[in-house]
Scaffold this motif. Structure first.
Motif, PDB file in Angstrom:
ATOM      1  N   GLN A  55      69.016   3.946  30.416  1.00  0.00           N
ATOM      2  CA  GLN A  55      68.928   4.931  29.811  1.00  0.00           C
ATOM      3  C   GLN A  55      69.507   4.633  28.405  1.00  0.00           C
ATOM      4  O   GLN A  55      70.452   3.684  28.398  1.00  0.00           O
ATOM      5  CB  GLN A  55      69.837   6.276  30.467  1.00  0.00           C
ATOM      6  N   ASN A  56      68.557   5.324  27.417  1.00  0.00           N
ATOM      7  CA  ASN A  56      69.243   4.956  25.994  1.00  0.00           C
ATOM      8  C   ASN A  56      69.072   6.233  25.334  1.00  0.00           C
ATOM      9  O   ASN A  56      67.985   6.798  24.688  1.00  0.00           O
ATOM     10  CB  ASN A  56      68.404   4.051  25.176  1.00  0.00           C
ATOM     11  N   GLY A  57      70.117   7.077  25.049  1.00  0.00           N
ATOM     12  CA  GLY A  57      70.179   8.384  24.506  1.00  0.00           C
ATOM     13  C   GLY A  57      69.239   9.583  25.345  1.00  0.00           C
ATOM     14  O   GLY A  57      69.390   9.673  26.645  1.00  0.00           O
ATOM     15  N   ARG A  58      68.198   9.762  24.650  1.00  0.00           N
ATOM     16  CA  ARG A  58      67.224  10.888  25.432  1.00  0.00           C
ATOM     17  C   ARG A  58      66.180  10.257  26.235  1.00  0.00           C
ATOM     18  O   ARG A  58      65.244  10.836  26.710  1.00  0.00           O
ATOM     19  CB  ARG A  58      66.638  11.851  24.124  1.00  0.00           C
ATOM     20  N   SER A  60      64.884   7.346  28.961  1.00  0.00           N
ATOM     21  CA  SER A  60      65.197   6.518  29.972  1.00  0.00           C
ATOM     22  C   SER A  60      63.850   6.027  30.908  1.00  0.00           C
ATOM     23  O   SER A  60      63.065   6.646  30.592  1.00  0.00           O
ATOM     24  CB  SER A  60      66.102   7.443  31.229  1.00  0.00           C
ATOM     25  N   ASP A  81      59.726  11.797  17.904  1.00  0.00           N
ATOM     26  CA  ASP A  81      59.073  11.065  19.173  1.00  0.00           C
ATOM     27  C   ASP A  81      57.672  10.767  19.110  1.00  0.00           C
ATOM     28  O   ASP A  81      57.074  10.262  19.786  1.00  0.00           O
ATOM     29  CB  ASP A  81      59.494  11.734  20.464  1.00  0.00           C
TER      30      ASP A  81
END
Lengths: 109, 116
Positions: A55-58, A60, A81
């Motif tokens: 996971q990295n912030g928002r 995953s 995004d």
């Protein structure tokens, strides 16, 4: 050679929505990466994930190597995004990244 | 962090001329680099594997006499598009692994080539 298929090919989201992108591959791999290609063409490394969950912030990602697929989750999407998301793999005993066709994401405000 | 730098980012050339694109690993040594090509709204396709001190390995269908690759040092690979034609117009991008093969690959910024 190995086949890499991504779905869906296109995705339109309302800002704040969650989404799941999928990457299927046809053979065993020893490397799997997810990238985001920005409007200028630069490939941004998101995850190096030959197996397991990260996971990295928002964002995953989960790779189930035994079942030959990986998933990229985007939560609470933002307009930044938007872009194309690529999955790329290196098949076992190889050293070359093979790319999927990409998922083109558009997040609307 | 690791950086792969590519130059130029954009080039316009006349038909029949040659264009050289450079790919540098800035803070690590790369004995192997990879060159990809991307047409509009398509995925990246591997063109060739560049090996330091030896000949490049080209993918099937890629003309080695048109796309000359030189990997003369551990930090620099060059791709020269010879006698360019409009159909060679594309986005070219290089990549390298840090250290051991098949770890995380990093990509250059890419070069958008337009042949007129």
């Amino acid at each position: 050679g190995i086949q890499v298929e991504q779905s869906p090919p296109d995705l339109i989201l309302q800002e704040g929505a969650n989404s799941t992108l999928r990457c299927n591959f046809s053979d065993s791999v020893n490397n799997l990466q997810w990238f985001h290609q920005n409007p200028w063409g630069q490939l941004i490394n998101l995850f190096y994930i030959p197996s397991g969950t990260k996971q990295n912030g928002r964002l995953s990602a989960t790779t189930v190597a035994t079942e030959r697929y990986s998933l990229l989750y985007i939560s609470s999407s933002q307009t930044t995004d938007s872009g194309v998301y690529f999955c790329a793999v290196v098949e076992a005993a190889g050293n070359k990244l093979t790319f999927g066709g990409g998922t083109r994401v558009l997040v609307k405000p | 962090g690791a950086v792969v730098s590519q130059h130029p980012s954009r080039v316009i050339c006349k038909s029949g001329t040659s264009v050289k694109i450079e790919c540098r690993s800035l803070d690590f040594q790369a004995t192997t680099m990879f060159w990809y090509r991307q047409f509009p709204k398509q995925s990246l396709m591997l063109m060739a594997t560049s090996n330091e001190g030896s000949k490049a390995t080209y993918e099937q269908g890629v003309e080695k006499d048109k796309f000359l690759i030189n990997h003369a040092s551990l930090t620099l690979s060059t791709l020269t598009v010879t006698s360019a034609h409009p159909e060679d117009s594309s986005f070219y991008i290089c990549s390298a692994y840090i250290g051991v093969m098949n770890t995380e690959a990093f990509f250059g910024q890419g070069t958008r080539l337009t042949v007129v």
